[in-house]
Design a protein around this motif. Structure first.
Motif, short mmCIF file in Angstrom:
data_model
loop_
_atom_site.label_atom_id
_atom_site.label_comp_id
_atom_site.label_asym_id
_atom_site.label_seq_id
_atom_site.Cartn_x
_atom_site.Cartn_y
_atom_site.Cartn_z
N ARG A 95 -5.39 6.29 -4.09
CA ARG A 95 -5.85 5.74 -5.53
C ARG A 95 -7.05 5.89 -6.40
NH1 ARG A 95 -5.35 0.78 -3.93
NH2 ARG A 95 -7.80 0.40 -4.09
N GLU A 96 -8.18 6.06 -5.64
CA GLU A 96 -9.38 6.20 -5.84
C GLU A 96 -9.43 7.75 -6.49
OE1 GLU A 96 -12.56 4.70 -3.31
OE2 GLU A 96 -13.88 6.29 -4.12
N PHE A 120 0.77 -1.26 -0.12
CA PHE A 120 -0.10 0.06 0.06
C PHE A 120 0.93 1.36 0.01
CE2 PHE A 120 -3.89 -2.20 -0.06
CZ PHE A 120 -3.91 -3.28 1.13
N THR A 124 -4.90 10.81 13.81
CA THR A 124 -6.04 10.98 12.83
C THR A 124 -7.34 10.13 12.91
OG1 THR A 124 -4.69 9.65 11.62
CG2 THR A 124 -4.74 12.00 10.67
N ASN A 125 -7.06 9.26 13.76
CA ASN A 125 -8.13 8.38 14.32
C ASN A 125 -8.34 7.43 12.74
OD1 ASN A 125 -10.44 6.87 15.26
ND2 ASN A 125 -11.82 8.12 14.35
N TRP A 126 -7.06 7.13 12.34
CA TRP A 126 -7.08 6.36 11.13
C TRP A 126 -6.22 5.13 11.37
CZ3 TRP A 126 -9.94 6.80 6.95
CH2 TRP A 126 -9.56 6.40 5.64
N PRO A 127 -6.75 3.76 11.20
CA PRO A 127 -6.01 2.67 11.77
C PRO A 127 -4.95 2.17 10.94
CG PRO A 127 -7.89 2.10 10.72
CD PRO A 127 -8.04 3.82 10.73
N THR A 128 -4.75 2.87 9.86
CA THR A 128 -3.58 2.07 8.93
C THR A 128 -2.55 3.30 8.47
OG1 THR A 128 -4.94 2.56 6.90
CG2 THR A 128 -5.34 0.57 8.02
N ASP A 133 -6.26 3.38 -0.39
CA ASP A 133 -7.59 3.18 -1.10
C ASP A 133 -8.02 4.53 -1.59
OD1 ASP A 133 -7.56 0.42 -0.70
OD2 ASP A 133 -8.64 0.85 1.38
N ILE A 134 -7.91 5.53 -0.69
CA ILE A 134 -8.54 6.86 -1.01
C ILE A 134 -7.69 7.62 -2.13
CG2 ILE A 134 -9.07 9.17 -0.31
CD1 ILE A 134 -10.24 7.88 2.33
N PHE A 170 -5.38 15.90 5.93
CA PHE A 170 -5.18 14.51 5.74
C PHE A 170 -6.05 14.11 4.71
CE2 PHE A 170 -6.98 10.21 7.42
CZ PHE A 170 -5.94 9.49 6.94
N ILE A 171 -5.40 13.32 3.73
CA ILE A 171 -6.16 13.02 2.55
C ILE A 171 -6.66 11.69 2.33
CG2 ILE A 171 -5.93 12.72 -0.24
CD1 ILE A 171 -5.76 15.75 1.12
N GLY A 172 -5.82 10.90 3.25
CA GLY A 172 -6.33 9.38 3.21
C GLY A 172 -5.22 8.43 3.08
#
Lengths: 76, 109
Positions: free
Chosen positions: B89-90, B33, B67-71, B86-87, B81-83
């Motif tokens: 790439r999308e 990733f 960011t409360n984002w687990p990965t 997955d985000i 924060f963009i992502g």
């Protein structure tokens, strides 16, 4: 460190009852999945918020028990 | 790390226009990733600074709470924060990433 497909589906269904869920096992090792979640719960939310709903459904398992999850959300 | 982790992270995120928290380095990513996001940024010809979360467990966990984002990876553009992969790439596939960058005044290929 792995999670059964059925467990993954149940966790998401529990958090998003009306979701249509499609899960693919990417590596056959219960550790690499892609999941598509379709629900009106996502309506009006940013992609980040939508994905956070899915991650929150998995609670602390994400990154610990489950190594790789590819997420796609579709708002209906 | 003696400095508060959140302060340290905030400084990194604000240090350059595009900041990528990743596993490994752009030259040798240690996760598919992370590698995907590096390839997208390189394809768009964007300069970015990267932080290898594998070097320090405190960073690796701190950024997830920040960011409360687990990965990992996590991409930041002008401190926003963009992502994750997955985000990013999308957005890339739907040409939104290039538009977003140009809106923020960041030149792409």
């Amino acid at each position: 460190m792995s999670m059964k497909l059925t467990e993954l589906e149940a966790l998401v269904k529990k958090a998003i009852p009306n979701a249509e869920i499609e899960i693919k096992d990417l590596a056959g090792d219960d550790n690499h999945y892609s999941i598509v979640v379709k629900s009106d719960t996502f309506r009006g939310k940013s992609r980040i918020e939508q994905h956070q709903i899915v991650y929150d459904a998995l609670a602390e398992k994400m990154g610990n028990k489950l190594h790789a999850l590819q997420v796609k959300t579709i708002s209906t | 790390m003696d400095e508060n982790i959140n302060d340290w992270i905030s400084k990194q995120i604000a240090s350059t226009d595009v900041v990528l928290f990743m596993k490994g380095t752009p030259e040798s990513p240690q996760c598919g990733f992370s590698s995907q996001v590096v390839q997208i940024l390189n394809y768009l010809g964007i300069e970015f600074s990267s932080i290898n979360v594998l070097e320090d467990e405190e960073i690796r966990n701190g950024i997830k709470e920040y960011t409360n984002w687990p990965t990992i990876p996590q991409l930041y553009i002008k401190s926003e924060f963009i992502g994750g992969a997955d985000i990013v790439r999308e957005m890339f596939e739907e040409n939104e990433l290039k538009e977003f960058l140009e809106e923020k005044g960041i030149v792409t290929n």
